[in-house]
Design an enzyme around this catalytic site. Sequence first.
Site, PDB file in Angstrom:
ATOM      1  N   ASN A 149     -12.297  -5.449   1.137  1.00 17.15           N
ATOM      2  CA  ASN A 149     -12.692  -4.437   2.135  1.00 17.15           C
ATOM      3  C   ASN A 149     -13.628  -3.416   1.489  1.00 17.15           C
ATOM      4  OD1 ASN A 149     -10.753  -5.783   3.590  1.00 17.15           O
ATOM      5  ND2 ASN A 149      -9.174  -4.240   3.262  1.00 17.15           N
ATOM      6  N   ASP A 150     -13.180  -2.882   0.360  1.00 13.25           N
ATOM      7  CA  ASP A 150     -14.026  -1.909  -0.323  1.00 13.25           C
ATOM      8  C   ASP A 150     -15.147  -2.593  -1.092  1.00 13.25           C
ATOM      9  OD1 ASP A 150     -13.187   0.704   0.350  1.00 13.25           O
ATOM     10  OD2 ASP A 150     -11.311   0.330  -0.715  1.00 13.25           O
ATOM     11  N   ARG A 171       0.864  -1.192   0.000  1.00 11.06           N
ATOM     12  CA  ARG A 171       0.000   0.000   0.000  1.00 11.06           C
ATOM     13  C   ARG A 171       0.898   1.239   0.000  1.00 11.06           C
ATOM     14  NH1 ARG A 171      -3.459  -3.472   3.574  1.00 11.06           N
ATOM     15  NH2 ARG A 171      -5.618  -3.228   2.913  1.00 11.06           N
ATOM     16  N   CYS A 207      -6.753  -9.578  -1.924  1.00  9.18           N
ATOM     17  CA  CYS A 207      -5.819  -8.900  -1.018  1.00  9.18           C
ATOM     18  C   CYS A 207      -6.540  -8.171   0.107  1.00  9.18           C
ATOM     19  CB  CYS A 207      -4.911  -7.948  -1.781  1.00  9.18           C
ATOM     20  SG  CYS A 207      -5.812  -6.590  -2.527  1.00  9.18           S
ATOM     21  N   GLU A 241     -12.533  -3.738  -6.635  1.00  8.36           N
ATOM     22  CA  GLU A 241     -13.089  -3.372  -5.336  1.00  8.36           C
ATOM     23  C   GLU A 241     -14.334  -2.502  -5.460  1.00  8.36           C
ATOM     24  OE1 GLU A 241     -10.070  -1.301  -3.043  1.00  8.36           O
ATOM     25  OE2 GLU A 241      -9.337  -0.255  -4.805  1.00  8.36           O
ATOM     26  N   ARG A 249       0.889  -1.161  -5.188  1.00  8.73           N
ATOM     27  CA  ARG A 249      -0.324  -0.446  -5.573  1.00  8.73           C
ATOM     28  C   ARG A 249      -0.038   1.046  -5.638  1.00  8.73           C
ATOM     29  NH1 ARG A 249      -5.555  -1.001  -1.849  1.00  8.73           N
ATOM     30  NH2 ARG A 249      -4.417   0.419  -0.485  1.00  8.73           N
ATOM     31  N   ARG A 292     -17.380   1.211   5.699  1.00  8.42           N
ATOM     32  CA  ARG A 292     -16.473   0.284   6.395  1.00  8.42           C
ATOM     33  C   ARG A 292     -15.878   0.903   7.660  1.00  8.42           C
ATOM     34  NH1 ARG A 292     -11.252  -0.109   2.245  1.00  8.42           N
ATOM     35  NH2 ARG A 292      -9.979  -0.634   4.039  1.00  8.42           N
TER      36      ARG A 292
HETATM   37  C1  PEP Z   1      -9.519  -3.463  -0.085  1.00 11.37           C
HETATM   38  O1  PEP Z   1     -10.284  -2.525  -0.310  1.00 11.37           O
HETATM   39  O2  PEP Z   1      -9.883  -4.629   0.140  1.00 11.37           O
HETATM   40  C2  PEP Z   1      -8.062  -3.226  -0.072  1.00 11.37           C
HETATM   41  C3  PEP Z   1      -7.207  -4.213  -0.018  1.00 11.37           C
HETATM   42  O3  PEP Z   1      -7.641  -1.935  -0.084  1.00 11.37           O
HETATM   43  P1  PEP Z   1      -7.691  -0.950   1.195  1.00 11.37           P
HETATM   44  O4  PEP Z   1      -8.095  -1.774   2.381  1.00 11.37           O
HETATM   45  O5  PEP Z   1      -6.335  -0.378   1.311  1.00 11.37           O
HETATM   46  O6  PEP Z   1      -8.727   0.022   0.786  1.00 11.37           O
HETATM   47 MG    MG Z   2      -9.565  -0.632  -1.118  1.00 12.44          MG
END
Ligand code: PEP
Ligand code: MG
Length: 557
Positions: free
Chosen positions: A452-453, A295, A500, A429, A331, A463
Site C-alpha cells: 500500500n505504501d 496493526r 502484507c 514499504e 507490527r 493513497r
Molecule cells: C502497507 O503499507 O502496505 C501496509 C500493509 O501498511 P498500512 O496499510 O497499514 O500502511
Molecule cells: Mg504501510
Amino acid sequence: MELYQGKGVCGGIAIGRIQVYKKSRPQICRVHVTDTDAELLRYQNARQAAAGQLEALRQKALADTGEEGAAILEAYQLLLADPDYNEAVETIIRSESANAEYAVSAAQNHFLRMFEAMDDDYMKARAADMQDISERLIALLSGSGPAALLPGEPVILLAEDLSPSETAQLDPAHILSFVTVCGSPASHTAILSGMLGIPALVQTPAPLDGALDGMTAIVDGAAGTLCVDPDEATLARMKARLRDEQQQRRQLLALRGQENITRDGRKILLYANIGNIRELPAVLQNDADGIGLFRSEFIYLERTQPPTEEEQFRIYRQAVEAMAGKRVVIRTLDIGADKQCSFLKMPPEANPALGCRAIRLCLARPGLFKTQLRALLRASALGPVAILYPMISGLAELRQIRRMVSEVQAALDVQGIAYGNPEQGIMIETPAAALISDLLAREVDFFSIGTNDLTQYTLAVDRQSADLDAYYDAHHPAVLRMISMVVDNAHRAGIRAGICGELAADSTLAGTFLAMGVDELSVSPGNILPLRKSIRETDTRRYRTEEYLVNQGYPVI
Ligand code: PEP
Ligand code: MG
C-alpha cells in the site's frame, strides 16, 4: 416494496421477518419521600441487582464473543461503580427527598449533557453507556424488568439503537440481522455484530412505529439496504443470491485444513491481517496459517489515552493463545498520516505521509515505544510472536531500534520479568528500503512488503486521494520489480519475505508472486479461503515464461 438505505457494518444477505424492538421505558415521576435512608437502601439494592445482571451478561459475552466482547460489559460495570455518578444520585435523593427513579434519571441527564458537550467521539459514545446503566437501574427500581428481546423464530431485528448489553443478551441463533436507525459503524453494537458474523446496518431511516413489524424484508449488508415487502422478482433474485452465497461459503469451508499448494506443487503460507483481537474468531474460522500483520495502532486509535503495558500485554497474549502455536506477527505502532491519535498531540505537518509517522514517531518518543516493546517481549515468552517495524528507510533506524530493545530487555532482566526471543522483521514499504534490501536483509529476521505504501511512495501518488485513483497502480512494473528484488535479496540472505499490503489478496497476481518466490501472503481473514482456492487452481509454470510475463506487463528481471 420499500427500500431504506443505511450503512452496512457487516456484509451478507438476510431474508426474514422484521421484529421492531421497542424499549420499555417506564414513566418517571418525581415523588417526595419521607424516609430518605430507605430510599437510599432501595437504590443500593437496585445497584447490586444491576451489578449481578451485568456480571451474568459479561459471562455470556465472554462465551459468545471472547474477552473483547466481555470488555465492553466490563466498561459498564465500571460505570455502575463510578463514585461521581453514585454521589450524584445519592445527593439528589438526600437533598431533594426525591425517589430513586427520579434521582437516577436526573443524574443521568446531568452526565449525558456533560458527555455530549465534550468534543471527543469516545466520550460521546460513553453517553450511550451511561444511558444503558441508568435505564437498567430505573427498570429494576420500577419493577418494569428488562425489555422483551427474545424472539422465538430468527428475525431481522429493527431498533432505534441497541446498546451492547442488549446485543449481548440476544441469542445469535435467533437473529438474522440487526438494523438500527441510529448508531455508528464504529459503535460497540456494530463491533459485536461483526464478531457474531451477522449482517448488520446502522443509520437506516426505517419507521419504528410498528408498521414494519412482521413484514418480510431483505437485508443486504454489502449494499447497506433494507428492502421491506419485496416484490416476487426481487425476493426470488435475493434468495438465489443468498443460496449462492451460502454455497460459496460451504465450498470455501471445505478448503479448511487444505494446503496452499499450486498444481505444480509450490507452497505458500496464507496469513491473516488484523487490527483487533475481535477478528481472531474470523482468523481461526478461515484457517489462517498465522497472523501476518497485527496493526497494533488500532489498539491506540480506539482509546483516549495510550494503552498501558498491561493492557497491551493482555491483548497480545490473547492473540498468541488463540493462534495456539502459529506465528503472530505484531507490527509496532504505525501512527501518523491518515491514522492520528489526539492524545499523542502530534504537531500538524505539511506532508504527514512524509512526516513523523510510524517508527519515526516511536524513535522520537522512547517512552511510548518502550512500553509497547515491553508488552511485546513479554508476550513473546508465551508463543511465536514476531515483531515487525514499520516505515523503515535505512540502517540507522535499525540500530536505534536494536539499542532500545536491548535497554528494554535489560530492564526486564533487572525486574525478573520473563520474555522470549521474538523474530524481528521490517516492513518494506519505502522505495529506499526496497533498494537497500540486500543490506537490510543481513540485519533482520524477515521482510514483510507493504504494497500500500510502497505503491504510494514509488509512484508518488497519495493513497488517500480518490482523484488520483487512476495513477495508484499497484500492478505498475516499478512496484512489481521492487517486490521481486526484495524477495531475491531476502532469499540471498537466508530470510523470508512476505507481502502484507492489499496487493497480497489480488488473486490475479497469486501465480506471479509464487513464481517470484514470495514465502507468505497476509490478507484479511475473509480473503484467505478464496485465495487458497485460486492458488490451488494455479500452475506457476505458466508464470515463469518470459513471454507470459511480458504480455501481462509483469516484471522480467
Ligand atoms: C502497507 O503499507 O502496505 C501496509 C500493509 O501498511 P498500512 O496499510 O497499514 O500502511
Ligand atoms: Mg504501510
